[in-house]
Design a protein around this motif. Structure first.
Motif, PDB file in Angstrom:
ATOM      1  N   TYR A 148      -5.359  14.970  19.014  1.00 34.74           N
ATOM      2  CA  TYR A 148      -6.191  15.694  18.055  1.00 34.74           C
ATOM      3  C   TYR A 148      -5.778  15.409  16.616  1.00 34.74           C
ATOM      4  CZ  TYR A 148      -9.293  18.327  21.060  1.00 34.74           C
ATOM      5  OH  TYR A 148     -10.310  18.669  21.909  1.00 34.74           O
ATOM      6  N   VAL A 149      -4.487  15.389  16.340  1.00 35.27           N
ATOM      7  CA  VAL A 149      -4.030  15.127  14.974  1.00 35.27           C
ATOM      8  C   VAL A 149      -4.497  13.745  14.519  1.00 35.27           C
ATOM      9  CG1 VAL A 149      -1.994  14.689  13.543  1.00 35.27           C
ATOM     10  CG2 VAL A 149      -2.050  16.684  15.027  1.00 35.27           C
TER      11      VAL A 149
ATOM     12  N   HIS B  54      -6.859  11.676  15.867  1.00 35.07           N
ATOM     13  CA  HIS B  54      -8.296  11.406  15.827  1.00 35.07           C
ATOM     14  C   HIS B  54      -8.970  12.119  14.663  1.00 35.07           C
ATOM     15  CE1 HIS B  54     -10.451  15.034  17.325  1.00 35.07           C
ATOM     16  NE2 HIS B  54     -11.523  14.362  16.992  1.00 35.07           N
ATOM     17  N   VAL B  55      -8.502  13.328  14.312  1.00 33.13           N
ATOM     18  CA  VAL B  55      -9.045  13.992  13.120  1.00 33.13           C
ATOM     19  C   VAL B  55      -8.617  13.241  11.862  1.00 33.13           C
ATOM     20  CG1 VAL B  55      -8.977  16.100  11.738  1.00 33.13           C
ATOM     21  CG2 VAL B  55      -9.246  16.248  14.214  1.00 33.13           C
TER      22      VAL B  55
ATOM     23  N   PHE C 179     -13.369  15.744  19.876  1.00 30.94           N
ATOM     24  CA  PHE C 179     -12.879  17.107  19.630  1.00 30.94           C
ATOM     25  C   PHE C 179     -13.472  18.110  20.621  1.00 30.94           C
ATOM     26  CE2 PHE C 179     -12.671  21.262  17.811  1.00 30.94           C
ATOM     27  CZ  PHE C 179     -11.500  21.306  17.063  1.00 30.94           C
TER      28      PHE C 179
ATOM     29  N   SER D 276      -5.142  19.978  14.477  1.00 30.64           N
ATOM     30  CA  SER D 276      -6.218  19.102  14.022  1.00 30.64           C
ATOM     31  C   SER D 276      -6.530  19.336  12.546  1.00 30.64           C
ATOM     32  CB  SER D 276      -7.473  19.328  14.867  1.00 30.64           C
ATOM     33  OG  SER D 276      -8.081  20.568  14.577  1.00 30.64           O
TER      34      SER D 276
ATOM     35  N   CYS E 273      -4.717   7.041  19.692  1.00 30.43           N
ATOM     36  CA  CYS E 273      -5.605   7.962  20.410  1.00 30.43           C
ATOM     37  C   CYS E 273      -5.881   7.462  21.828  1.00 30.43           C
ATOM     38  CB  CYS E 273      -6.933   8.110  19.664  1.00 30.43           C
ATOM     39  SG  CYS E 273      -6.826   8.931  18.070  1.00 30.43           S
TER      40      CYS E 273
END
Length: 403
Positions: free
Chosen positions: A230-231, A233-234, A324, A349, A383
């Motif tokens: 999440y970290v 990809h955001v 997400f 995120s 990711c």
């Protein structure tokens, strides 16, 4: 019963349904609201600098305060959710957003505006956590599809916010924030359509399926992999939005073309969440996330070719869109105590979105603007690796949550 927005059937029995049809529509309106609210700070920066006599870095503190409030809101509401119930959680989130947005619009001095942005951020975080959490568990097998619908409305708001500022003019930014505050207040009564307490969790529900991996170490590994996914990809999502115009201008495109291409990126991200809805009720979450990350990897790599760059960035938006909302039901099925885990992932995120700008900026200082696609490609590779590990680690679990 069928969701009036997505055409996805939702539970109809009043004794088990978590949302009424009206509450589903109001929740989607709430996500339009938080998307618009987050996107208003950037277009309002010139007017804020002029009105309060701010440097660029000082003006940027408005968005920082909003995100700081968002992270705090996610973690704080997670702590009290089980005690206060769903209606208080959502109603107080809307109220905080209304109060903060209106106070920001009317703030006479910059410190007061920063405090108001923090308050609005608290409500933003509470709503982001609360609705993502409830949609992840409230629709059975269709939760993944409904989460994509919900988060697509965030994208609608993110596109509409700057458009509203463009229509009004930056100097009239208070009108846009006042409109957000009024809409937030108007949505408070609709929380009555949300079941105040979650039904007993079914097998494979939020509490974690039978046979969840024993031992704290295993749980921490799974949670850590989701946080990493999440970290990063955001960070890619924010990185493309922030650096695409600069990269396109550097490789020879005009400023107008670069700006239009960036708008297309955000539109594709929004469209991608709607397009994945029919797939989400038929395909397991790990497959959707893996295909999405593979597509992101190919598109960020293609963006290094100047002639392909605008189209490749649009492709990144399309492929990144489902990650997400699709990852949250997967998290709920695979990590014990998933409610708390989801709060950590959502908060992480937000941190990823804040950190992406400075981190990418430093990498670009060292390697040059033309390296933007290379840096983004390396991030998407992370990711994909995290997704592959999670898919392998959770392969023995049911492919989809039970009804």
């Amino acid at each position: 019963m069928t969701d009036p927005i997505a055409g996805v059937r939702v539970p109809a029995r009043p004794d088990t349904a978590l949302f009424t049809r009206t509450a589903v529509a109001a929740s989607c309106a709430g996500f339009v609201l938080i998307g618009a609210l987050q996107s208003l700070f950037g277009p309002a920066l010139p007017a804020l600098r002029e009105e309060f006599g701010l440097s660029p870095s000082a003006a940027g503190l408005g968005l920082s305060a909003h995100f700081a409030g968002g992270v705090t809101g996610v973690l704080a509401f997670n702590r009290v959710h089980g005690r206060v119930g769903n209606r208080v959680l959502l109603g107080s989130s809307y109220a905080l957003m209304a109060l903060g947005s209106i106070a920001f619009a009317l703030a006479p001095v910059w410190p007061a505006a920063l405090a108001a942005a923090l308050v609005a951020g608290l409500g933003f975080g509470g709503l982001d956590y609360g609705l993502n959490q409830l949609f992840a568990t409230g629709f059975g097998r269709r939760s993944t599809a409904m989460l994509n619908v919900l988060n697509a409305h965030f994208g609608i708001g993110a596109v509409a916010g700057p458009a509203l500022i463009g229509l009004l003019g930056p100097g009239r930014y208070p009108v846009a924030f006042l409109a957000c505050g009024v809409l937030a207040a108007a949505l408070v009564p609709f929380v009555k359509g949300v079941r105040d307490r979650d039904p007993a969790a079914p097998a494979g529900g939020a509490a974690g399926p039978p046979g969840a991996p024993p031992g704290t170490g295993r749980t921490l590994l799974l949670l850590g992999a989701f946080v990493l996914l999440y970290v990063v990809h955001v960070g890619v999502e924010a990185g493309v939005g922030g650096w695409e115009p600069t990269h396109l201008e550097t490789v020879g495109y005009g400023a107008a073309t670069a700006a239009s291409a960036t708008s297309v990126y955000w539109l594709m991200l929004t469209a991608g969440r709607f397009l994945v809805v029919p797939l989400a009720v038929r395909m397991p979450e790990p497959v959707i996330v893996a295909v999405s990350c593979t597509g992101m990897l190919l598109c960020t790599g293609a963006a290094a070719v100047p002639g392909l760059a605008p189209y490749a960035y649009a492709g990144v938006g399309l492929f990144i869109a489902p990650v997400f909302p699709t990852g949250l039901p997967w998290l709920h099925r695979t990590v014990p105590t998933a409610r708390r885990a989801a709060a950590y992932v959502i908060a992480a995120s937000m941190v990823g979105g804040v950190a992406a700008g400075p981190a990418l900026g430093r990498a670009i200082e060292l390697a040059g603007v033309r390296a933007v696609p290379v840096v983004l490609c390396a991030m998407t590779a992370v990711c994909l690796l995290a997704t592959a590990w999670l898919a392998r680690a959770t392969r023995h679990r049911p492919a989809r949550p039970c009804e």
